[in-house]
Design an enzyme around this catalytic site. Structure first.
Site, PDB file in Angstrom:
ATOM      1  CB  SER A 102      -0.928  -0.023   1.203  1.00  0.00           C
ATOM      2  OG  SER A 102      -0.162  -0.071   2.358  1.00  0.00           O
ATOM      3  CG  LEU A 103       0.816   3.995  -2.472  1.00  0.00           C
ATOM      4  CD1 LEU A 103       0.003   4.856  -3.420  1.00  0.00           C
ATOM      5  CD2 LEU A 103       2.285   4.021  -2.857  1.00  0.00           C
ATOM      6  CE  LYS A 108       3.015   4.809  -8.693  1.00  0.00           C
ATOM      7  NZ  LYS A 108       2.334   3.938  -9.658  1.00  0.00           N
ATOM      8  CB  CYS A 117     -15.005   1.225  33.036  1.00  0.00           C
ATOM      9  SG  CYS A 117     -15.477   0.337  31.540  1.00  0.00           S
ATOM     10  CE1 TYR A 122      -1.374   0.989  -9.005  1.00  0.00           C
ATOM     11  CE2 TYR A 122      -3.371   1.908  -9.961  1.00  0.00           C
ATOM     12  CZ  TYR A 122      -2.742   1.202  -8.959  1.00  0.00           C
ATOM     13  OH  TYR A 122      -3.459   0.714  -7.920  1.00  0.00           O
ATOM     14  CB  CYS A 174     -11.556   0.490  31.452  1.00  0.00           C
ATOM     15  SG  CYS A 174     -12.098  -0.967  32.331  1.00  0.00           S
TER      16      CYS A 174
HETATM   17  S1  IVH Z   1       1.126   2.475  -6.786  1.00  0.00           S
HETATM   18  C1  IVH Z   1       3.899  -0.093  -4.526  1.00  0.00           C
HETATM   19  N1  IVH Z   1      -0.308   4.167  -8.157  1.00  0.00           N
HETATM   20  O1  IVH Z   1      -3.710   3.289  -3.763  1.00  0.00           O
HETATM   21  C2  IVH Z   1       2.911   0.923  -4.859  1.00  0.00           C
HETATM   22  N2  IVH Z   1      -1.351   2.986  -6.379  1.00  0.00           N
HETATM   23  O2  IVH Z   1      -3.360   3.761  -0.981  1.00  0.00           O
HETATM   24  C3  IVH Z   1       1.680   0.336  -5.363  1.00  0.00           C
HETATM   25  N3  IVH Z   1      -3.716   3.492  -6.109  1.00  0.00           N
HETATM   26  O3  IVH Z   1      -3.155  -0.069  -2.950  1.00  0.00           O
HETATM   27  C4  IVH Z   1       0.633   1.297  -5.613  1.00  0.00           C
HETATM   28  N4  IVH Z   1      -3.871   4.919  -7.770  1.00  0.00           N
HETATM   29  O4  IVH Z   1      -4.814   0.490  -4.859  1.00  0.00           O
HETATM   30  C5  IVH Z   1      -0.285   3.290  -7.143  1.00  0.00           C
HETATM   31  N5  IVH Z   1      -1.461   5.655  -9.474  1.00  0.00           N
HETATM   32  C6  IVH Z   1      -1.441   4.785  -8.480  1.00  0.00           C
HETATM   33  C7  IVH Z   1      -2.591   4.495  -7.717  1.00  0.00           C
HETATM   34  C8  IVH Z   1      -2.501   3.597  -6.663  1.00  0.00           C
HETATM   35  C9  IVH Z   1      -4.522   4.295  -6.810  1.00  0.00           C
HETATM   36  C10 IVH Z   1      -4.142   2.699  -4.951  1.00  0.00           C
HETATM   37  C11 IVH Z   1      -3.664   1.272  -4.894  1.00  0.00           C
HETATM   38  C12 IVH Z   1      -2.954   1.161  -3.559  1.00  0.00           C
HETATM   39  C13 IVH Z   1      -3.579   2.275  -2.806  1.00  0.00           C
HETATM   40  C14 IVH Z   1      -2.738   2.735  -1.645  1.00  0.00           C
END
Ligand code: IVH
Length: 727
Positions: A95-96, A305, A420, A241, A438
């Site tokens: 995720s990001l 990125k 509590c 992407y 609590c």
């Molecule tokens: S790159 C290793 N690029 O955002 C990085 N993610 O909040 C992989 N997402 O799980 C993700 N647009 O579902 C990337 N242009 C984009 C994106 C994107 C939407 C989503 C993706 C990720 C989530 C994290």
């Protein structure tokens, strides 16, 4: 003919009729499963459904050779319920991290430069793209053909949605031309265009079916259909992407790889831009924010990125997010409404959280009826009371928050409870903390229930069909009081089935889902216990460091004993004891987590709960990721002195990604000490203890699996270093 066969008794069926009957039953049972589990709208009674399954089983018993690969008898509950098989991602789907301000974006860029050992003035090209609000998916192509498609799931394992993804025009079944890597995993976002979303909702309403709250939900709901025909009928699209496993890189940069994906027929999320400075990144963000309403798909920010893939590689990841990318989110949506009441909730760790019950209001397309007030100090800061009008905001999946009071309702100030509200125990607040807790521990029903909810949650045991409602219901009726009880529920199948809303098949599914989790990886097990300060990342580190459940448990008991024996104010881990110091030596495990673990293991009741649980389970040992065949897997290494070919954080990250443990102090347990320039006492200590001492080059050669160096090898190393510094 098949009409007739469906009426015949099993004994009277010919082989050909039996084959047809099994095909019909597979389809029919699949159809009813879909109606029951997905649409919540069964067409037939439970008894009639059970009769279909029984008939299927009887025919299979008489003609075992005719059993189908998609037989309903093989589709045990979990599968029928989730409808999809699981697929393990060859490379985890990350995720990001998020940035909410320009400053945070600046910090991201500075962090990248620091990690790469670049100067603040050096340029780093960053590729910027819209962040689509959909759901991510991974498409795996082998020899140019789609072999499977999976949702993100928990990042390690997702759902097999191959058949559904193939219904999308944007997803090619085979790649054009011949210029593709043999293995190519394309990752991206499944989404629905705004216009298509409105059309779909209009169609749904016309049919009297449920409409969707937003394009994201519509996309998710449409993809997760058991019947791919339903998905085919929904206007889903896909942007590529990112990528997972690739047998040969498609380019050297993010930009070039995207272009290659476009050549292979994938649609790209535009407008994107390559930015060469922080200003350029922020300009791009401002532009996208202006154009947001005109884009034909929903976005919730932009993603930056690092463009060079060799740098992405070096930057690696922390926990579940890459260091080389970040999401810059748009400001949260806001709205005004009235506070009807302020209630106090008790969480898993006993934290008392005040919550504002609101007059329902729509914020960014979602109806909000509660918002968190965080803690007693926050209520005071806001001066909020029942009856006031307030401004609230909602950002992404975050719990809505109260920002300010806009109109005083003239009510009485809120009295924060001094006991509590659930169990009546005293509440206390630790020094320097804002949260009241609590003190009831497990005698507090709220805490016990919340712990059980956490235990079955997605990142913990992930028991399908056992959500918060089921936990509350079963708790109230005393079917489960502690985690181990969950695994003994099969003994209570009749009692569960006697309950309202629990048909035989639903009970079977739940028990199968529970059974499927009787084998559990150590890190999930540790995380599931819900020890304060032990989140997923820490649980993973603990699992990796201690390897096996028994070893971890024994070490934690020692930690607890050492903590009890040491004076409370001891602030130096090594003064507390050896086991305690070893624990805090693990990356990011601080004294807060160590103290919570010590407290947890110091409580005899918790040990009973653990023992009862461990008895029901097979807890899998933790393997260090990417450690297969790694020459340093399981080794403990200490870096000292200043390194020249990589920064300290990079050295540490790389060592850890190869399964090594990085420690801050040298002891008998250290395997290697890597010494840079001006190394001091640690190098001396290593010598005293007879620990292997490596130069930076020796260490890198060890990681690369190249032979130890002689004089010539060293010369090569020097050359490489000269080149390396040009990066
Ligand atoms: S790159 C290793 N690029 O955002 C990085 N993610 O909040 C992989 N997402 O799980 C993700 N647009 O579902 C990337 N242009 C984009 C994106 C994107 C939407 C989503 C993706 C990720 C989530 C994290």
């Amino acid at each position: 003919m098949s009409e007739d066969a469906s009426r015949k008794s099993v004994d009277a069926l010919s082989e050909a009729e039996a084959r047809r009957e099994l095909a019909r039953l597979a389809m029919e049972i699949g159809h009813h499963d879909a109606l029951y589990f997905r649409e919540d709208a069964p067409e037939i009674s439970d008894a009639a459904y059970d009769a279909l399954r029984r008939r299927n089983e009887e025919i299979e018993a008489r003609f075992p050779a005719l059993k189908r690969s998609d037989s309903p008898s093989e589709r045990v509950g979990v599968q029928a319920k989730s409808g999809f098989g699981k697929i393990r991602h060859a490379i985890p789907m990350l995720s990001l991290g998020n940035a909410f301000s320009d400053e945070e974006v600046g910090e991201f860029l500075a962090r990248v430069k620091r990690f790469l050992g670049l100067g603040a003035e050096d340029a780093v090209a960053v590729f910027a793209e819209p962040k689509i609000d959909g759901l991510s998916a991974s498409l795996r192509y082998e020899n140019g053909r789609l072999v499977h498609a999976a949702t993100r799931g928990d990042g390690t394992e997702g759902e097999d949605v191959t058949r559904n993804m193939l219904t999308l025009d944007d997803v090619p079944e085979s790649l054009p031309g011949r210029d593709w890597p043999d293995v190519l995993e394309v990752r991206g976002e499944v989404y629905m265009r705004k216009a298509d979303f409105f059309d779909l909702n209009a169609r749904q309403e016309a049919r009297g079916a449920k409409s969707f709250a937003n394009p994201r939900n519509a996309a998710a709901g449409s993809l997760r259909q058991i019947d791919p025909k339903v998905t085919a009928d929904r206007p889903l699209r896909f942007f590529g992407y990112a990528w997972g496993e690739v047998s040969r890189p498609l380019g050297e940069t993010q930009e070039a790889t995207r272009a290659a994906l476009a050549d292979l027929g994938f649609r790209l999320n535009e407008p994107a831009a390559c930015c060469r400075s922080l200003d350029a990144m922020l300009d791009y963000y401002a532009r996208i924010e202006r154009e947001r309403a005109d884009l034909d798909f929903d976005i919730d920010g932009v993603v930056y990125k690092v463009n060079r893939l060799d740098w992405q590689q070096r930057l690696g990841q922390v926990s579940r997010a890459p260091r080389w990318a970040i999401a810059h989110k748009f400001a949260a949506e806001k709205a005004e409404t009235r506070v009807n009441e302020i209630k106090v909730q008790v969480g898993r760790t006993g934290a008392l959280t005040p919550v504002a019950e609101l007059e329902p209001v729509t914020v960014g397309g979602v109806v909000v009826s509660r918002a968190t007030l965080h803690n007693a100090d926050e209520i005071e800061r806001l001066g909020v009371k029942a009856g006031d009008r307030v401004r609230i905001q909602r950002a992404g999946d975050v719990i809505p928050q109260v920002l300010e009071v806009t109109e005083d309702g003239g009510g009485d100030p809120f009295d924060f409870p001094s006991a509590c509200p659930v169990c009546g125990s005293d509440v206390e607040r630790e020094e320097g903390e804002v949260v009241w807790r609590c003190t009831g521990g497990l005698i507090c029903d709220a805490q016990a229930v919340e712990r059980l909810k956490h235990f079955v949650s997605r990142d913990a045991f992930d028991i399908e069909g056992m959500g918060t409602k089921v936990i509350e219901e079963f708790w109230t009726d005393r079917l489960i009081r502690q985690p181990a009880d969950i695994f003994r529920l099969d003994e209570q199948a009749d009692a569960i089935q006697a309950r309202d809303g629990w048909a035989a098949q639903k009970v079977r599914n739940l028990l199968a889902a529970i059974d499927a989790r009787k084998t559990i990886p150590l890190d999930r097990f540790i995380y599931a216990l819900g020890v304060r300060h032990v989140g997923q990342a820490t649980a993973k580190l603990l699992a990796r460091s201690y390897g096996a459940y028994e070893a971890w448990r024994a070490a934690m008991e020692r930690v607890s004993a050492e903590r009890k024996a040491a004076p409370d104010e001891t602030k130096k881990p090594e003064r507390v004891g050896e086991a305690y110091a070893e624990l805090t030596d693990i990356d990011t495990v601080g004294m807060a987590a160590a103290d919570s673990l010590a407290a947890f293991f110091g409580e005899p009741h918790n040990l009973d709960v653990l023992d009862a649980l461990a008895e029901e389970l097979t807890i899998e040992d933790a393997a260090a990721p990417a450690a297969e065949g790694s020459p340093v897997a399981g080794k403990t290494v200490v870096f000292t002195g200043s390194l020249e070919r990589m920064t300290r954080s990079e050295a540490k990250a790389r060592a850890e990604s190869m399964g090594a443990k990085v420690s801050g102090s040298v002891s008998k347990k250290t395997d290697y000490v890597v010494v840079g320039a001006d190394a001091g006492s640690k190098a001396r200590k290593a010598e005293e203890l007879g620990v292997a001492i490596l130069s930076e080059d020796d260490w890198l050669a060890l990681l690369d699996g190249t032979a130890p160096q002689d004089a010539a090898g060293n010369a090569d190393g020097d050359q490489e270093r000269a080149q390396g510094s040009l990066l």
